[in-house]
Design a protein around this motif. Structure first.
Motif, PDB file in Angstrom:
ATOM      1  N   VAL A 176      11.758  -8.092  -4.312  1.00  0.00           N
ATOM      2  CA  VAL A 176      10.477  -8.016  -5.022  1.00  0.00           C
ATOM      3  C   VAL A 176       9.689  -9.280  -4.686  1.00  0.00           C
ATOM      4  N   HIS A 177       8.506  -9.118  -4.121  1.00  0.00           N
ATOM      5  CA  HIS A 177       7.631 -10.228  -3.769  1.00  0.00           C
ATOM      6  C   HIS A 177       6.479 -10.288  -4.775  1.00  0.00           C
ATOM      7  N   MET A 178       6.183 -11.483  -5.278  1.00  0.00           N
ATOM      8  CA  MET A 178       5.112 -11.664  -6.253  1.00  0.00           C
ATOM      9  C   MET A 178       3.911 -12.348  -5.597  1.00  0.00           C
ATOM     10  N   TYR A 179       2.706 -11.879  -5.945  1.00  0.00           N
ATOM     11  CA  TYR A 179       1.477 -12.443  -5.393  1.00  0.00           C
ATOM     12  C   TYR A 179       0.424 -12.587  -6.487  1.00  0.00           C
ATOM     13  N   ARG A 180      -0.561 -13.430  -6.193  1.00  0.00           N
ATOM     14  CA  ARG A 180      -1.685 -13.607  -7.107  1.00  0.00           C
ATOM     15  C   ARG A 180      -2.980 -13.510  -6.316  1.00  0.00           C
ATOM     16  N   HIS A 181      -3.943 -12.758  -6.875  1.00  0.00           N
ATOM     17  CA  HIS A 181      -5.278 -12.749  -6.296  1.00  0.00           C
ATOM     18  C   HIS A 181      -5.939 -14.091  -6.605  1.00  0.00           C
ATOM     19  N   GLY A 182      -6.610 -14.675  -5.617  1.00  0.00           N
ATOM     20  CA  GLY A 182      -7.284 -15.954  -5.822  1.00  0.00           C
ATOM     21  C   GLY A 182      -8.589 -15.806  -6.578  1.00  0.00           C
ATOM     22  N   ASP A 183      -9.256 -16.924  -6.827  1.00  0.00           N
ATOM     23  CA  ASP A 183     -10.514 -16.912  -7.565  1.00  0.00           C
ATOM     24  C   ASP A 183     -11.586 -16.104  -6.853  1.00  0.00           C
ATOM     25  N   GLU A 184     -11.506 -16.077  -5.528  1.00  0.00           N
ATOM     26  CA  GLU A 184     -12.471 -15.311  -4.750  1.00  0.00           C
ATOM     27  C   GLU A 184     -12.045 -13.858  -4.601  1.00  0.00           C
ATOM     28  N   ARG A 185     -10.908 -13.491  -5.191  1.00  0.00           N
ATOM     29  CA  ARG A 185     -10.348 -12.149  -5.178  1.00  0.00           C
ATOM     30  C   ARG A 185      -9.873 -11.692  -3.802  1.00  0.00           C
ATOM     31  N   SER A 186     -10.417 -12.248  -2.749  1.00  0.00           N
ATOM     32  CA  SER A 186      -9.994 -11.827  -1.412  1.00  0.00           C
ATOM     33  C   SER A 186      -8.826 -12.659  -0.900  1.00  0.00           C
ATOM     34  N   LEU A 187      -8.512 -13.733  -1.613  1.00  0.00           N
ATOM     35  CA  LEU A 187      -7.427 -14.611  -1.205  1.00  0.00           C
ATOM     36  C   LEU A 187      -6.154 -14.247  -1.949  1.00  0.00           C
ATOM     37  N   ILE A 188      -5.034 -14.201  -1.232  1.00  0.00           N
ATOM     38  CA  ILE A 188      -3.748 -13.869  -1.834  1.00  0.00           C
ATOM     39  C   ILE A 188      -2.830 -15.074  -1.738  1.00  0.00           C
ATOM     40  N   THR A 189      -2.211 -15.420  -2.865  1.00  0.00           N
ATOM     41  CA  THR A 189      -1.265 -16.524  -2.898  1.00  0.00           C
ATOM     42  C   THR A 189       0.127 -15.997  -3.209  1.00  0.00           C
ATOM     43  N   SER A 190       1.117 -16.393  -2.426  1.00  0.00           N
ATOM     44  CA  SER A 190       2.490 -15.983  -2.691  1.00  0.00           C
ATOM     45  C   SER A 190       3.046 -16.758  -3.878  1.00  0.00           C
ATOM     46  N   LEU A 191       3.729 -16.048  -4.767  1.00  0.00           N
ATOM     47  CA  LEU A 191       4.359 -16.669  -5.935  1.00  0.00           C
ATOM     48  C   LEU A 191       5.881 -16.632  -5.826  1.00  0.00           C
ATOM     49  N   GLY A 192       6.377 -16.322  -4.638  1.00  0.00           N
ATOM     50  CA  GLY A 192       7.818 -16.283  -4.438  1.00  0.00           C
ATOM     51  C   GLY A 192       8.363 -14.871  -4.420  1.00  0.00           C
ATOM     52  N   SER A 193       9.665 -14.753  -4.232  1.00  0.00           N
ATOM     53  CA  SER A 193      10.309 -13.453  -4.154  1.00  0.00           C
ATOM     54  C   SER A 193      11.705 -13.515  -4.783  1.00  0.00           C
ATOM     55  N   HIS A 194      12.256 -12.332  -5.032  1.00  0.00           N
ATOM     56  CA  HIS A 194      13.566 -12.243  -5.684  1.00  0.00           C
ATOM     57  C   HIS A 194      14.321 -11.051  -5.117  1.00  0.00           C
ATOM     58  N   GLN A 195      15.580 -11.248  -4.738  1.00  0.00           N
ATOM     59  CA  GLN A 195      16.428 -10.168  -4.235  1.00  0.00           C
ATOM     60  C   GLN A 195      16.930  -9.372  -5.425  1.00  0.00           C
ATOM     61  N   LEU A 196      16.330  -8.200  -5.647  1.00  0.00           N
ATOM     62  CA  LEU A 196      16.678  -7.390  -6.807  1.00  0.00           C
ATOM     63  C   LEU A 196      17.812  -6.420  -6.491  1.00  0.00           C
ATOM     64  N   ALA A 197      17.822  -5.860  -5.277  1.00  0.00           N
ATOM     65  CA  ALA A 197      18.805  -4.846  -4.912  1.00  0.00           C
ATOM     66  C   ALA A 197      19.242  -5.055  -3.464  1.00  0.00           C
ATOM     67  N   THR A 198      20.192  -4.237  -3.024  1.00  0.00           N
ATOM     68  CA  THR A 198      20.649  -4.321  -1.635  1.00  0.00           C
ATOM     69  C   THR A 198      20.003  -3.244  -0.767  1.00  0.00           C
ATOM     70  N   GLU A 199      19.338  -2.285  -1.392  1.00  0.00           N
ATOM     71  CA  GLU A 199      18.639  -1.212  -0.677  1.00  0.00           C
ATOM     72  C   GLU A 199      17.168  -1.219  -1.091  1.00  0.00           C
ATOM     73  N   GLY A 200      16.368  -0.405  -0.392  1.00  0.00           N
ATOM     74  CA  GLY A 200      14.938  -0.365  -0.660  1.00  0.00           C
ATOM     75  C   GLY A 200      14.606   0.036  -2.086  1.00  0.00           C
ATOM     76  N   VAL A 201      13.671  -0.678  -2.709  1.00  0.00           N
ATOM     77  CA  VAL A 201      13.210  -0.369  -4.063  1.00  0.00           C
ATOM     78  C   VAL A 201      12.027   0.585  -3.937  1.00  0.00           C
ATOM     79  N   LEU A 202      12.259   1.858  -4.247  1.00  0.00           N
ATOM     80  CA  LEU A 202      11.249   2.894  -4.040  1.00  0.00           C
ATOM     81  C   LEU A 202      10.124   2.841  -5.055  1.00  0.00           C
ATOM     82  N   SER A 203      10.448   2.427  -6.274  1.00  0.00           N
ATOM     83  CA  SER A 203       9.475   2.496  -7.363  1.00  0.00           C
ATOM     84  C   SER A 203       9.618   1.278  -8.265  1.00  0.00           C
ATOM     85  N   LEU A 204       8.504   0.835  -8.804  1.00  0.00           N
ATOM     86  CA  LEU A 204       8.498  -0.260  -9.776  1.00  0.00           C
ATOM     87  C   LEU A 204       7.386   0.008 -10.781  1.00  0.00           C
ATOM     88  N   ASP A 205       7.684  -0.181 -12.055  1.00  0.00           N
ATOM     89  CA  ASP A 205       6.712   0.092 -13.115  1.00  0.00           C
ATOM     90  C   ASP A 205       6.808  -0.991 -14.173  1.00  0.00           C
TER      91      ASP A 205
END
Length: 371
Positions: free
Chosen positions: A317-346
Motif C-alpha cells: 500500500v503506497h500513500m500519497y498527498r495532493h500538494g497545495d497546487e493539487r497537481s503535485l503529488i508527494t509520497s508519504l511512504g509505503s507498507h507491505q500489507l500482503a504477499t499477493e496483489g491487493v485487488l480492493s481497498l476501502d
C-alpha cells in the motif's frame, strides 16, 4: 477549527486478518458499521457474498485467579454468507443515501445482471435486472453524495450506463426491466474497449455530477451529466485499473488514475471543472515496475481527501498527498500489507484511517493509517 496536520510518513498497521475460501474482488465497509461485505466467486464458479464483523471482544474471560480479562484483540468474525449460481464481479453501497439507516448493496455479475440486496437477509435479492450483455465489471453510486439513488455501471463491451434505483423499483412492480437514464455506449459499428473502472464525483454546482471511466486501452473519459457531454478525454497508454475523484462531497480538486504498468496519473481540476483536454494539468509518477507493477486500486481517505492510497500487485500500500497546487503529488511512504496483489481497498467513512483490503492470497485484511 484547525486543519488536521499529516506527518511526513503516516504509519500503517494491520488490525486484523482472516483467510476466506473464495476470491474476493471487492471488500467494502457496510456504511455506519464495522462490518465488512466481501464479494467474489469460488473455485466452483459460484458467486459469494460474505459478511464479516470486526470485533474487539476479549477471547478469554476474566477468572478469579487472573482478576482481569485478557486484552481485547481485534479480530474478524464470520457472520453470514450467501452462495449464488452466478459469479459476482463488483459491488457498491454508494447508491444509498449516506443517512440511510439500512443501506442496500448493489452487485454486478458475470452474466450482466445488477442485483439489489438487503443486508439483513441476503437469501434473495430485492430486485434483479439485465443491465449489460457482458460482465458488469465495475460500478459506483451517487446516493452518498446527492441523496439520489443513482449509480453507474461499466461493462466489458465498452458500455457505461447510469441508472436510478427508483426506476428499477417501478420496473420491477410492472414485471419489466428499467431503462438507463443515460447510456454512454460506443457509436454504432464501433467496437468498445473494456471498461475496467468507473467513479462518480461532484462538479462545480451542488447538483452537478461527473462520471469517469477507465478502459483497457488506456482511455480515460469524463462525462458531465448536467451538460450531457464529455468534458475530458485522454489516453494514458496502458490499461486503467482504477479511477477516483479526491472528493465525494463538494467540488472535486483532482482525479487520479492507475495503470497495469505501475503508473499513477493525477489530473488537476479548476473550481471543480476540467479545462480542455489539452490544457488540463497532468502529473505522472512511476509507483512500481516489474512483474508486480499493476496498481489495482486508488482510494482517498474520506476525512482527508488530500491523502490517498494506491495498492499494487506485490501487496504493498503506497500513500500519497495532493500538494497545495493539487497537481503535485508527494509520497508519504509505503507498507507491505500482503504477499499477493491487493485487488480492493476501502476506507471507513466514520473511523478515520481504518481500511479493509482483499488480496489474491484469499485474505481479508483490516488496517489502520495512523496520522
Amino acid at each position: 477549527m484547525a486543519t488536521p496536520t499529516t506527518p511526513a510518513h503516516p504509519r500503517i498497521s494491520e488490525v486484523a486478518s482472516c483467510k476466506i475460501a473464495f476470491t474476493a474482488f471487492q471488500a467494502l465497509w457496510i456504511p455506519g458499521t464495522t462490518r465488512i461485505c466481501a464479494i467474489g466467486s469460488d473455485d466452483a464458479g459460484f458467486g459469494i457474498i460474505q459478511i464479516q464483523a470486526l470485533t474487539s471482544a476479549s477471547t478469554k474471560p476474566a477468572t478469579s485467579a487472573t482478576a482481569t480479562a485478557s486484552p481485547a484483540q481485534p479480530r474478524l468474525v464470520h457472520q453470514a454468507e450467501t452462495e449464488k449460481k452466478v459469479q459476482f464481479k463488483c459491488g457498491t453501497f454508494r447508491a444509498s443515501a449516506r443517512s440511510s439507516t439500512l443501506p442496500h448493496l448493489l452487485t454486478g455479475d458475470f452474466d450482466g445482471h445488477v442485483s439489489l440486496w438487503d443486508m439483513s437477509r441476503t437469501e434473495f435479492p430485492v430486485s434483479n435486472f439485465k443491465a449489460h450483455e457482458d460482465i458488469v465489471s465495475c460500478m459506483d453510486g451517487a446516493g452518498s453524495v446527492t441523496g439520489r439513488p443513482e449509480f453507474v455501471t461499466g461493462c466489458n463491451d465498452g458500455t457505461v450506463r447510469l441508472w436510478d434505483m427508483r426506476q428499477d423499483h417501478k420496473a420491477a412492480v410492472k414485471g419489466g426491466a428499467p431503462s438507463p437514464i443515460s447510456d454512454m455506449s460506443p457509436k454504432k459499428g464501433q467496437a468498445g474497449h473494456d471498461v475496467w473502472c468507473v467513479a462518480m464525483g461532484s462538479g462545480p454546482g451542488a447538483d452537478d455530477l461527473m462520471i469517469v471511466s477507465g478502459h483497457d486501452n488506456g482511455d480515460v473519459r469524463v462525462m458531465d451529466l448536467r451538460m450531457g457531454r464529455s468534458v475530458f478525454e485522454t489516453n494514458i497508454k496502458h490499461g486503467v485499473c482504477a479511477v477516483e475523484f479526491d472528493k465525494r462531497q463538494g467540488k472535486a480538486g483532482s482525479l487520479v488514475a492507475t495503470t497495469l504498468e505501475g503508473a499513477l496519473h493525477s489530473f488537476d481540476l479548476l473550481n471543480g471543472q476540467f479545462t480542455t483536454s489539452d490544457s488540463t494539468t497532468e502529473e505522472v509518477i512511476t509507483v512500481r515496475s516489474g512483474d508486480v507493477s499493476t496498481l489495482w486500486q486508488a482510494r482517498h481517505v474520506p476525512q482527508r481527501p488530500d491523502i490517498f492510497a494506491v495498492t499494487d500487485g506485490g501487496g504493498t500500500v503506497h500513500m500519497y498527498r495532493h500538494g497545495d497546487e493539487r497537481s503535485l503529488i508527494t509520497s508519504l511512504g509505503s507498507h507491505q500489507l500482503a504477499t499477493e496483489g491487493v485487488l480492493s481497498l476501502d476506507f471507513n467513512e466514520d473511523l478515520e484511517g481504518l481500511f479493509v483490503g482483499c488480496d489474491l492470497d484469499n485474505t481479508l485484511r483490516v488496517g489502520m493509517v495512523h496520522f
